[in-house]
Design a protein around this motif. Structure first.
Motif, short mmCIF file in Angstrom:
data_model
loop_
_atom_site.label_atom_id
_atom_site.label_comp_id
_atom_site.label_asym_id
_atom_site.label_seq_id
_atom_site.Cartn_x
_atom_site.Cartn_y
_atom_site.Cartn_z
N TYR A 18 32.89 49.49 48.52
CA TYR A 18 33.47 48.77 49.65
C TYR A 18 32.71 47.48 49.96
O TYR A 18 33.33 46.48 50.38
CB TYR A 18 33.54 49.68 50.88
CG TYR A 18 34.78 50.56 50.88
CD1 TYR A 18 35.96 50.14 51.47
CD2 TYR A 18 34.77 51.80 50.25
CE1 TYR A 18 37.09 50.93 51.46
CE2 TYR A 18 35.91 52.60 50.22
CZ TYR A 18 37.06 52.16 50.83
OH TYR A 18 38.20 52.95 50.79
N ALA A 19 31.41 47.45 49.71
CA ALA A 19 30.67 46.20 49.88
C ALA A 19 31.18 45.15 48.90
O ALA A 19 31.34 43.97 49.25
CB ALA A 19 29.18 46.44 49.67
N ALA A 20 31.45 45.56 47.67
CA ALA A 20 31.98 44.63 46.67
C ALA A 20 33.38 44.16 47.05
O ALA A 20 33.70 42.96 46.92
CB ALA A 20 32.00 45.30 45.29
N VAL A 21 34.22 45.07 47.52
CA VAL A 21 35.59 44.72 47.90
C VAL A 21 35.59 43.69 49.03
O VAL A 21 36.39 42.73 49.01
CB VAL A 21 36.36 46.00 48.32
CG1 VAL A 21 37.66 45.64 49.06
CG2 VAL A 21 36.65 46.86 47.11
N ARG A 22 34.71 43.86 50.00
CA ARG A 22 34.67 42.91 51.12
C ARG A 22 34.31 41.50 50.68
O ARG A 22 34.65 40.53 51.36
CB ARG A 22 33.68 43.40 52.18
CG ARG A 22 34.16 44.62 52.96
CD ARG A 22 33.29 44.89 54.18
NE ARG A 22 31.94 45.31 53.83
CZ ARG A 22 31.56 46.58 53.66
NH1 ARG A 22 32.45 47.56 53.78
NH2 ARG A 22 30.32 46.89 53.36
N ALA A 23 33.64 41.37 49.55
CA ALA A 23 33.21 40.07 49.06
C ALA A 23 34.22 39.43 48.10
O ALA A 23 34.02 38.30 47.66
CB ALA A 23 31.85 40.19 48.35
N MET A 24 35.30 40.14 47.79
CA MET A 24 36.28 39.66 46.81
C MET A 24 37.56 39.18 47.48
O MET A 24 37.87 39.59 48.60
CB MET A 24 36.65 40.80 45.85
CG MET A 24 35.54 41.26 44.93
SD MET A 24 36.11 42.65 43.88
CE MET A 24 34.67 42.88 42.85
N PRO A 25 38.32 38.32 46.80
CA PRO A 25 39.68 38.01 47.28
C PRO A 25 40.50 39.29 47.37
O PRO A 25 40.22 40.27 46.67
CB PRO A 25 40.22 37.07 46.19
CG PRO A 25 39.01 36.48 45.55
CD PRO A 25 37.97 37.55 45.59
N GLU A 28 42.17 40.94 44.15
CA GLU A 28 41.10 41.26 43.21
C GLU A 28 40.28 42.45 43.71
O GLU A 28 39.91 43.35 42.94
CB GLU A 28 40.19 40.04 43.02
CG GLU A 28 39.04 40.27 42.05
CD GLU A 28 38.13 39.06 41.94
OE1 GLU A 28 36.98 39.22 41.46
OE2 GLU A 28 38.56 37.95 42.33
N GLY A 29 40.01 42.47 45.02
CA GLY A 29 39.27 43.58 45.60
C GLY A 29 40.03 44.89 45.48
O GLY A 29 39.44 45.94 45.19
N TRP A 30 41.35 44.83 45.68
CA TRP A 30 42.17 46.04 45.57
C TRP A 30 42.18 46.56 44.14
O TRP A 30 42.08 47.78 43.92
CB TRP A 30 43.58 45.71 46.04
CG TRP A 30 44.58 46.83 45.92
CD1 TRP A 30 44.68 47.92 46.72
CD2 TRP A 30 45.62 46.94 44.95
NE1 TRP A 30 45.73 48.71 46.31
CE2 TRP A 30 46.32 48.14 45.23
CE3 TRP A 30 46.03 46.14 43.88
CZ2 TRP A 30 47.42 48.57 44.47
CZ3 TRP A 30 47.12 46.56 43.12
CH2 TRP A 30 47.80 47.76 43.41
N THR A 31 42.27 45.66 43.18
CA THR A 31 42.25 46.07 41.77
C THR A 31 40.91 46.73 41.42
O THR A 31 40.86 47.76 40.73
CB THR A 31 42.49 44.86 40.86
OG1 THR A 31 43.77 44.28 41.18
CG2 THR A 31 42.48 45.25 39.39
N HIS A 32 39.83 46.16 41.93
CA HIS A 32 38.50 46.74 41.69
C HIS A 32 38.39 48.11 42.37
O HIS A 32 37.84 49.06 41.78
CB HIS A 32 37.44 45.79 42.23
CG HIS A 32 36.04 46.27 42.06
ND1 HIS A 32 35.44 46.44 40.83
CD2 HIS A 32 35.09 46.65 42.97
CE1 HIS A 32 34.21 46.88 40.99
NE2 HIS A 32 33.98 47.03 42.28
N TRP A 33 38.90 48.22 43.58
CA TRP A 33 38.89 49.48 44.32
C TRP A 33 39.59 50.57 43.53
O TRP A 33 39.08 51.69 43.39
CB TRP A 33 39.57 49.25 45.67
CG TRP A 33 39.74 50.41 46.58
CD1 TRP A 33 38.77 51.03 47.34
CD2 TRP A 33 40.96 51.09 46.89
NE1 TRP A 33 39.33 52.04 48.09
CE2 TRP A 33 40.66 52.10 47.83
CE3 TRP A 33 42.29 50.94 46.46
CZ2 TRP A 33 41.63 52.95 48.35
CZ3 TRP A 33 43.27 51.78 46.97
CH2 TRP A 33 42.93 52.76 47.90
N ARG A 34 40.74 50.25 42.97
CA ARG A 34 41.49 51.23 42.19
C ARG A 34 40.72 51.64 40.94
O ARG A 34 40.63 52.83 40.59
CB ARG A 34 42.85 50.68 41.80
CG ARG A 34 43.81 50.49 42.96
CD ARG A 34 45.21 50.22 42.46
NE ARG A 34 45.71 51.37 41.70
CZ ARG A 34 46.86 51.36 41.03
NH1 ARG A 34 47.62 50.28 41.01
NH2 ARG A 34 47.26 52.43 40.38
#
Length: 204
Positions: A18-25, A28-34
């Motif tokens: 979630y820290a990484a997701v907050r720093a992403m567009p 892109e963050g949603w794709t990384h989350w998945r």
């Protein structure tokens, strides 16, 4: 590793996610989350999936990303609201204390949502919700959007508005196995519309 070590590792990895997701567009963050959640469900000892199911696991099914389901909302106090006691299996009961109401969801989604504080050591913000897809396209017991005890939190904007992105809605662990007992969404947090974002039932 023992049970407590693996649980610690699971929570650390989710917090890092979630820290990484907050720093992403957003997309892109949603794709990384998945991607990271799929890996954790497939490989991690603390996966809510039974070991026998992991070899056949093809990934968590989600609705397509919809930018219209991302909101920045205000909050107002939840006045004169009683705490809710929910069963949580071997953990006994969980006390949810209503502490705030969203401001900004009624027009697009038909209703404001209640945010709860999970009573107990440390506590945490909890936002479960139901919607018109439950029992058909999504888990009948509703989904979670925020659970800061588990680090599931998309943060706030520069003005302090709370970011709620329903594309990141996810199932409680009890949706995957009867070994888990989870607090489900109270009726007061059931939205009258379909939220076709976030985790959904696997397609046939």
């Amino acid at each position: 590793m023992d049970q407590f070590s693996t649980l610690h590792d699971w929570r650390r990895q989710v917090a890092d996610l979630y820290a990484a997701v907050r720093a992403m567009p957003e997309h892109e963050g949603w794709t990384h989350w998945r991607s990271v959640r799929d890996r954790l469900f497939r490989e991690h000892p603390q996966s809510p999936l039974a070991t026998s199911r992991r070899a056949q696991f093809r990934g968590i099914d989600c609705f397509a990303y919809d930018p219209a389901l991302r909101f920045t909302v205000g909050m107002s106090p939840a006045i004169e609201r009683e705490a809710i006691e929910l069963e949580a299996g071997k953990d006994g009961t969980v006390t949810l204390i209503p502490f705030a109401m969203t401001i900004g969801l009624e027009a697009p989604l038909g209703k404001e949502l209640t945010l709860y504080w999970i009573d107990g050591y440390g506590g945490g913000v909890f936002l479960p919700f139901g919607d018109a897809t439950n029992g058909r396209e999504s888990f009948a017991g509703g989904r979670y959007l925020l659970d800061t005890i588990k680090s599931a939190d998309l943060g706030s904007d520069e003005d302090g508005g709370l970011i709620l992105d329903f594309n990141f809605s996810y199932y409680p662990s009890c949706a995957y196995s009867e070994a888990w007992v989870c607090p489900l969404s109270p009726i007061e947090n059931r939205l009258p519309v379909e939220i076709r974002g976030g985790e959904r039932n696997a397609l046939p």
